[in-house]
Design a protein around this motif. Structure first.
Motif, PDB file in Angstrom:
ATOM      1  N   MET A  36     -10.006 -18.739  -9.734  1.00 11.27           N
ATOM      2  CA  MET A  36      -9.158 -18.557  -8.580  1.00 11.27           C
ATOM      3  C   MET A  36      -9.436 -19.709  -7.613  1.00 11.27           C
ATOM      4  SD  MET A  36      -9.022 -15.233  -5.994  1.00 11.27           S
ATOM      5  CE  MET A  36      -8.467 -14.131  -7.254  1.00 11.27           C
ATOM      6  N   GLU A  37      -8.382 -20.283  -7.110  1.00 13.69           N
ATOM      7  CA  GLU A  37      -8.516 -21.384  -6.145  1.00 13.69           C
ATOM      8  C   GLU A  37      -9.074 -20.853  -4.819  1.00 13.69           C
ATOM      9  OE1 GLU A  37      -7.763 -24.631  -6.765  1.00 13.69           O
ATOM     10  OE2 GLU A  37      -7.313 -24.084  -8.836  1.00 13.69           O
ATOM     11  N   GLU A  38      -9.710 -21.743  -4.060  1.00 14.59           N
ATOM     12  CA  GLU A  38     -10.366 -21.336  -2.812  1.00 14.59           C
ATOM     13  C   GLU A  38      -9.425 -20.655  -1.816  1.00 14.59           C
ATOM     14  OE1 GLU A  38     -12.997 -23.029   0.906  1.00 14.59           O
ATOM     15  OE2 GLU A  38     -12.616 -24.347  -0.783  1.00 14.59           O
ATOM     16  N   PRO A  39      -8.207 -21.186  -1.563  1.00 18.07           N
ATOM     17  CA  PRO A  39      -7.329 -20.488  -0.611  1.00 18.07           C
ATOM     18  C   PRO A  39      -6.996 -19.059  -1.054  1.00 18.07           C
ATOM     19  CG  PRO A  39      -6.542 -22.715  -0.978  1.00 18.07           C
ATOM     20  CD  PRO A  39      -7.630 -22.465  -1.994  1.00 18.07           C
ATOM     21  N   ALA A  40      -6.746 -18.872  -2.343  1.00 17.42           N
ATOM     22  CA  ALA A  40      -6.452 -17.530  -2.851  1.00 17.42           C
ATOM     23  C   ALA A  40      -7.667 -16.618  -2.696  1.00 17.42           C
ATOM     24  CB  ALA A  40      -6.016 -17.608  -4.309  1.00 17.42           C
ATOM     25  N   TRP A  41      -8.856 -17.171  -2.921  1.00 16.65           N
ATOM     26  CA  TRP A  41     -10.086 -16.394  -2.762  1.00 16.65           C
ATOM     27  C   TRP A  41     -10.277 -15.981  -1.301  1.00 16.65           C
ATOM     28  CZ3 TRP A  41     -13.360 -13.515  -5.172  1.00 16.65           C
ATOM     29  CH2 TRP A  41     -14.572 -13.193  -4.575  1.00 16.65           C
ATOM     30  N   ARG A  42     -10.027 -16.890  -0.379  1.00 13.59           N
ATOM     31  CA  ARG A  42     -10.167 -16.564   1.049  1.00 13.59           C
ATOM     32  C   ARG A  42      -9.204 -15.453   1.454  1.00 13.59           C
ATOM     33  NH1 ARG A  42     -12.632 -20.760   4.551  1.00 13.59           N
ATOM     34  NH2 ARG A  42     -13.399 -22.377   3.145  1.00 13.59           N
ATOM     35  N   PHE A  43      -7.972 -15.517   0.943  1.00 14.46           N
ATOM     36  CA  PHE A  43      -6.976 -14.501   1.243  1.00 14.46           C
ATOM     37  C   PHE A  43      -7.432 -13.139   0.713  1.00 14.46           C
ATOM     38  CE2 PHE A  43      -2.817 -12.466   0.047  1.00 14.46           C
ATOM     39  CZ  PHE A  43      -2.390 -12.214   1.337  1.00 14.46           C
ATOM     40  N   LEU A  44      -7.858 -13.097  -0.537  1.00 10.77           N
ATOM     41  CA  LEU A  44      -8.331 -11.860  -1.148  1.00 10.77           C
ATOM     42  C   LEU A  44      -9.572 -11.340  -0.421  1.00 10.77           C
ATOM     43  CD1 LEU A  44      -8.220  -9.706  -3.345  1.00 10.77           C
ATOM     44  CD2 LEU A  44      -9.502 -11.268  -4.828  1.00 10.77           C
ATOM     45  N   SER A  45     -10.475 -12.223  -0.074  1.00 13.73           N
ATOM     46  CA  SER A  45     -11.693 -11.832   0.627  1.00 13.73           C
ATOM     47  C   SER A  45     -11.372 -11.194   1.976  1.00 13.73           C
ATOM     48  CB  SER A  45     -12.588 -13.058   0.815  1.00 13.73           C
ATOM     49  OG  SER A  45     -13.745 -12.729   1.542  1.00 13.73           O
ATOM     50  N   ALA A  46     -10.416 -11.778   2.699  1.00 17.37           N
ATOM     51  CA  ALA A  46     -10.026 -11.226   4.001  1.00 17.37           C
ATOM     52  C   ALA A  46      -9.413  -9.841   3.836  1.00 17.37           C
ATOM     53  CB  ALA A  46      -9.043 -12.166   4.696  1.00 17.37           C
ATOM     54  N   LEU A  47      -8.582  -9.671   2.819  1.00 18.32           N
ATOM     55  CA  LEU A  47      -7.971  -8.361   2.589  1.00 18.32           C
ATOM     56  C   LEU A  47      -9.022  -7.323   2.197  1.00 18.32           C
ATOM     57  CD1 LEU A  47      -4.742  -9.374   0.662  1.00 18.32           C
ATOM     58  CD2 LEU A  47      -4.941  -8.715   3.062  1.00 18.32           C
ATOM     59  N   CYS A  48      -9.971  -7.711   1.354  1.00 15.00           N
ATOM     60  CA  CYS A  48     -11.029  -6.784   0.927  1.00 15.00           C
ATOM     61  C   CYS A  48     -11.979  -6.443   2.062  1.00 15.00           C
ATOM     62  CB  CYS A  48     -11.798  -7.364  -0.257  1.00 15.00           C
ATOM     63  SG  CYS A  48     -10.840  -7.377  -1.779  1.00 15.00           S
ATOM     64  N   ALA A  49     -12.028  -7.290   3.075  1.00 19.31           N
ATOM     65  CA  ALA A  49     -12.861  -7.026   4.249  1.00 19.31           C
ATOM     66  C   ALA A  49     -12.122  -6.170   5.274  1.00 19.31           C
ATOM     67  CB  ALA A  49     -13.297  -8.347   4.880  1.00 19.31           C
ATOM     68  N   ALA A  50     -10.945  -5.647   4.875  1.00 17.42           N
ATOM     69  CA  ALA A  50     -10.125  -4.767   5.720  1.00 17.42           C
ATOM     70  C   ALA A  50      -9.560  -5.468   6.946  1.00 17.42           C
ATOM     71  CB  ALA A  50     -10.893  -3.515   6.119  1.00 17.42           C
ATOM     72  N   ARG A  51      -9.399  -6.787   6.844  1.00 15.67           N
ATOM     73  CA  ARG A  51      -8.737  -7.496   7.932  1.00 15.67           C
ATOM     74  C   ARG A  51      -7.245  -7.236   7.850  1.00 15.67           C
ATOM     75  NH1 ARG A  51     -10.572 -13.529   8.127  1.00 15.67           N
ATOM     76  NH2 ARG A  51      -9.155 -13.467   9.896  1.00 15.67           N
ATOM     77  N   PRO A  52      -6.550  -7.179   8.964  1.00 12.25           N
ATOM     78  CA  PRO A  52      -5.106  -6.982   8.929  1.00 12.25           C
ATOM     79  C   PRO A  52      -4.414  -8.103   8.134  1.00 12.25           C
ATOM     80  CG  PRO A  52      -5.934  -6.679  11.153  1.00 12.25           C
ATOM     81  CD  PRO A  52      -7.069  -7.230  10.333  1.00 12.25           C
ATOM     82  N   LEU A  53      -3.331  -7.757   7.484  1.00 13.83           N
ATOM     83  CA  LEU A  53      -2.604  -8.723   6.667  1.00 13.83           C
ATOM     84  C   LEU A  53      -2.234  -9.963   7.462  1.00 13.83           C
ATOM     85  CD1 LEU A  53      -1.241  -9.521   4.018  1.00 13.83           C
ATOM     86  CD2 LEU A  53       0.750  -8.174   4.734  1.00 13.83           C
ATOM     87  N   ASP A  54      -1.779  -9.780   8.685  1.00 17.01           N
ATOM     88  CA  ASP A  54      -1.399 -10.910   9.528  1.00 17.01           C
ATOM     89  C   ASP A  54      -2.577 -11.848   9.759  1.00 17.01           C
ATOM     90  OD1 ASP A  54       0.552 -12.309  11.156  1.00 17.01           O
ATOM     91  OD2 ASP A  54      -0.587 -11.597  12.891  1.00 17.01           O
ATOM     92  N   ASP A  55      -3.765 -11.299   9.992  1.00 14.63           N
ATOM     93  CA  ASP A  55      -4.959 -12.121  10.193  1.00 14.63           C
ATOM     94  C   ASP A  55      -5.323 -12.870   8.908  1.00 14.63           C
ATOM     95  OD1 ASP A  55      -5.057 -11.177  12.768  1.00 14.63           O
ATOM     96  OD2 ASP A  55      -6.805  -9.898  12.454  1.00 14.63           O
ATOM     97  N   ALA A  56      -5.213 -12.186   7.769  1.00 18.52           N
ATOM     98  CA  ALA A  56      -5.529 -12.832   6.492  1.00 18.52           C
ATOM     99  C   ALA A  56      -4.573 -13.992   6.222  1.00 18.52           C
ATOM    100  CB  ALA A  56      -5.458 -11.814   5.359  1.00 18.52           C
ATOM    101  N   ILE A  57      -3.312 -13.813   6.560  1.00 16.13           N
ATOM    102  CA  ILE A  57      -2.322 -14.880   6.369  1.00 16.13           C
ATOM    103  C   ILE A  57      -2.623 -16.057   7.278  1.00 16.13           C
ATOM    104  CG2 ILE A  57       0.107 -15.468   6.740  1.00 16.13           C
ATOM    105  CD1 ILE A  57       0.757 -12.605   5.732  1.00 16.13           C
ATOM    106  N   LYS A  58      -2.924 -15.777   8.545  1.00 15.09           N
ATOM    107  CA  LYS A  58      -3.204 -16.847   9.505  1.00 15.09           C
ATOM    108  C   LYS A  58      -4.477 -17.615   9.150  1.00 15.09           C
ATOM    109  CE  LYS A  58      -0.850 -14.721  13.392  1.00 15.09           C
ATOM    110  NZ  LYS A  58      -1.003 -14.010  14.658  1.00 15.09           N
ATOM    111  N   ALA A  59      -5.442 -16.950   8.520  1.00 16.67           N
ATOM    112  CA  ALA A  59      -6.721 -17.587   8.189  1.00 16.67           C
ATOM    113  C   ALA A  59      -6.662 -18.387   6.891  1.00 16.67           C
ATOM    114  CB  ALA A  59      -7.819 -16.531   8.091  1.00 16.67           C
TER     115      ALA A  59
END
Length: 62
Positions: free
Chosen positions: A1-24
């Motif tokens: 998995m590429e790093e950006p995809a991993w960061r997105f998945l990691s943010a979602l698994c950390a229960a961050r709001p979808l909007d925050d995961a997208i912005k990050a």
């Protein structure tokens, strides 16, 4: 998995709001990435946060 995809998945698994995961996360097509996780069964449920409800309040019907 590429790093950006991993960061997105990691943010979602950390229960961050979808909007925050997208912005990050930059460098991936977000709707496709989210759809891939949903289709693969990695996320079996989700809930609307209070913040989302205040941005788009529900209409009261009689």
């Amino acid at each position: 998995m590429e790093e950006p995809a991993w960061r997105f998945l990691s943010a979602l698994c950390a229960a961050r709001p979808l909007d925050d995961a997208i912005k990050a996360t930059r460098g991936i097509e977000m709707s496709g990435a989210l759809a891939e996780h949903l289709v693969a069964g990695r996320f079996v449920g989700f809930a609307s946060s209070d913040r989302a409800c205040t941005v788009h309040p529900l209409e009261v019907t009689p």
